[in-house]
Write an enzyme that holds these catalytic residues in place. Structure first.
Site, PDB file in Angstrom:
ATOM      1  CD  GLU A  40      -0.631 -31.217 -21.221  1.00 46.15           C
ATOM      2  OE1 GLU A  40      -1.658 -31.700 -20.719  1.00 46.15           O
ATOM      3  OE2 GLU A  40      -0.551 -30.880 -22.411  1.00 46.15           O
ATOM      4  NE  ARG A  89      -9.672 -31.775 -26.596  1.00 48.14           N
ATOM      5  CZ  ARG A  89      -9.749 -32.205 -25.339  1.00 48.14           C
ATOM      6  NH1 ARG A  89      -9.336 -31.444 -24.339  1.00 48.14           N
ATOM      7  NH2 ARG A  89     -10.240 -33.395 -25.058  1.00 48.14           N
ATOM      8  CE  LYS A 106      -7.619 -36.378 -25.649  1.00 48.97           C
ATOM      9  NZ  LYS A 106      -6.829 -36.053 -24.458  1.00 48.97           N
TER      10      LYS A 106
HETATM   11  C1  LIG Z   1      -6.849 -35.391 -23.227  1.00 49.69           C
HETATM   12  C2  LIG Z   1      -5.729 -34.694 -22.559  1.00 49.69           C
HETATM   13  C3  LIG Z   1      -5.906 -33.927 -21.389  1.00 49.69           C
HETATM   14  C4  LIG Z   1      -7.220 -33.852 -20.658  1.00 49.69           C
HETATM   15  O1  LIG Z   1      -8.228 -33.231 -21.397  1.00 49.69           O
HETATM   16  P1  LIG Z   1      -9.764 -33.393 -20.988  1.00 49.69           P
HETATM   17  O2  LIG Z   1     -10.493 -32.705 -22.079  1.00 49.69           O
HETATM   18  O3  LIG Z   1      -9.956 -32.729 -19.674  1.00 49.69           O
HETATM   19  O4  LIG Z   1     -10.031 -34.861 -20.909  1.00 49.69           O
HETATM   20  C5  LIG Z   1      -4.817 -33.257 -20.875  1.00 49.69           C
HETATM   21  N1  LIG Z   1      -3.595 -33.332 -21.439  1.00 49.69           N
HETATM   22  C6  LIG Z   1      -3.380 -34.078 -22.550  1.00 49.69           C
HETATM   23  C7  LIG Z   1      -2.014 -34.136 -23.115  1.00 49.69           C
HETATM   24  C8  LIG Z   1      -4.436 -34.773 -23.138  1.00 49.69           C
HETATM   25  O5  LIG Z   1      -4.203 -35.494 -24.230  1.00 49.69           O
END
Ligand SMILES: *Cc1c(COP(=O)(O)O)cnc(C)c1O
Length: 339
Positions: free
Chosen positions: A219, A81, A183
């Protein structure tokens, strides 16, 4: 345990640990990388990360198992990722095998900071990279740092996970063809106003909708949604602007393979929410935070699971995934990396 830390009363704050990993990219190549005790970074006032936010990050945890081993959960998915995030931000990819090796080195060098089994606390790792050389005309940096530091964090829920109330946000998180799927620090910068405003209004989180039509659920600022239907199907929203949560992807496997549930990843309409039995937010920090109520501009959408405790399916998902992470339940091949 060498440290004088009160593990059961730890919060989610930064505590400096002994060692962090640093690798520098310069003249078209990553250097060998090293562990260092120095937690400070010195850079130009004109560094690309400071002016144009060229930075992305990851988050994962190291856990101590019942039999005293230290393990990480699916770090290869964090590596891939971060590679996707870096590519999209015009940054060089840090090799994925070296990422996992750097995770191992950081955890091993800070083993005294991995909280004991049963304390609920864990060691949180923060891999990140950023453009460090001076850039004033808008363009990508040519020099970068990749780093991983770690900090012990307390149990996300002290005294059990109480369902939260969230609101449908009037702010947007990510544009349809923007950066929602990576991210990037910039996604969090623009969420700060929305979350402070939500907290001021008495809500724990924002439910973001698709900005184009405002009819589908996306989300929250840092966690993906799962919903459970009345007949026990796990439904999770599908959209190209949702960040692909590793927790959510793992829960989909747990639901299907361990609990025999049906799993659907599909667009979820806001208007469907009232039909679901349970709702949860999933991410590395909390695994699953149960949601009891969503407030949509004055209209309350209350899930039948209520405001006292997690719904029964959410509880089973939570217990199974945390059991896998803590070594109590056998993990699918490759999910657990022992340090
Ligand atoms: C990091 C993140 C998540 C959660 O991801 P995990 O890999 O399960 O920790 C969900 N949404 C956003 C916007 C994120 O930045």
């Amino acid at each position: 345990m060498a440290q004088n830390i009160d593990w059961s009363n730890l919060g989610f704050g930064y505590i400096k640990t002994d060692k962090r990993y640093v690798s520098t990219y310069k003249d078209g190549a990553w250097d060998a990388g090293t562990l260092t005790g120095d937690d400070m970074i010195s850079m130009s006032e004109c560094a690309c990360v400071l002016q144009y936010a060229q930075t992305c990050f990851e988050g994962l945890k190291a856990y101590r198992t019942e039999d005293g081993r230290i393990v990480c959960f699916r770090p290869d998915l964090n590596a891939s990722r971060l590679a996707d995030s870096a590519s999209y931000l015009e940054m060089p990819v840090f090799p994925q095998d070296r990422f996992v090796e750097a995770v191992r080195q950081v955890v091993a060098a800070n083993a005294d900071f991995v909280p004991p089994y049963g304390s609920g606390a864990t060691l949180y790792l923060r891999p990140f990279m950023f453009g460090i050389n001076p850039v004033i005309g808008v363009k990508p940096a040519s020099e970068f740092q990749f780093r991983i530091f770690c900090t012990p964090v307390g149990p996300y829920f002290k005294g059990g996970a109480k369902p939260i109330t969230i609101r449908v946000s009037d702010f947007d998180r990510a544009a349809p063809h923007g950066t929602g799927h990576i991210k990037a620090g910039l996604n969090y910068a623009m969420s700060l106003h929305a979350i402070v405003d939500a907290h001021n209004q008495g809500y724990a989180e924002n439910m973001y909708l698709d900005p184009a039509t405002r009819t589908y659920v996306e989300e929250t600022g840092g966690a993906n949604f799962i919903f459970i239907t009345k007949d026990g199907t796990l439904v999770t929203p599908k959209s190209s602007s949702i960040l692909p949560s590793i927790t959510r992807r793992s829960l989909m496997v747990v639901a299907e393979k361990y609990l025999g549930m049906k799993v659907e990843e599909r667009p979820v309409k806001l208007s469907e929410l009232k039909d679901f039995a349970e709702c949860g937010l999933c991410g590395t920090a909390a695994v699953i935070s149960p949601v009891g109520k969503v407030v949509d501009h004055g209209t309350d959408i209350c899930f039948p699971s209520g405001m006292e405790k997690m719904g029964p399916w959410t509880q089973k998902l939570y217990d199974t995934l945390t059991g896998i992470q803590m070594g109590r339940i056998e993990a699918p091949e490759g999910w657990i990396v022992e340090i």
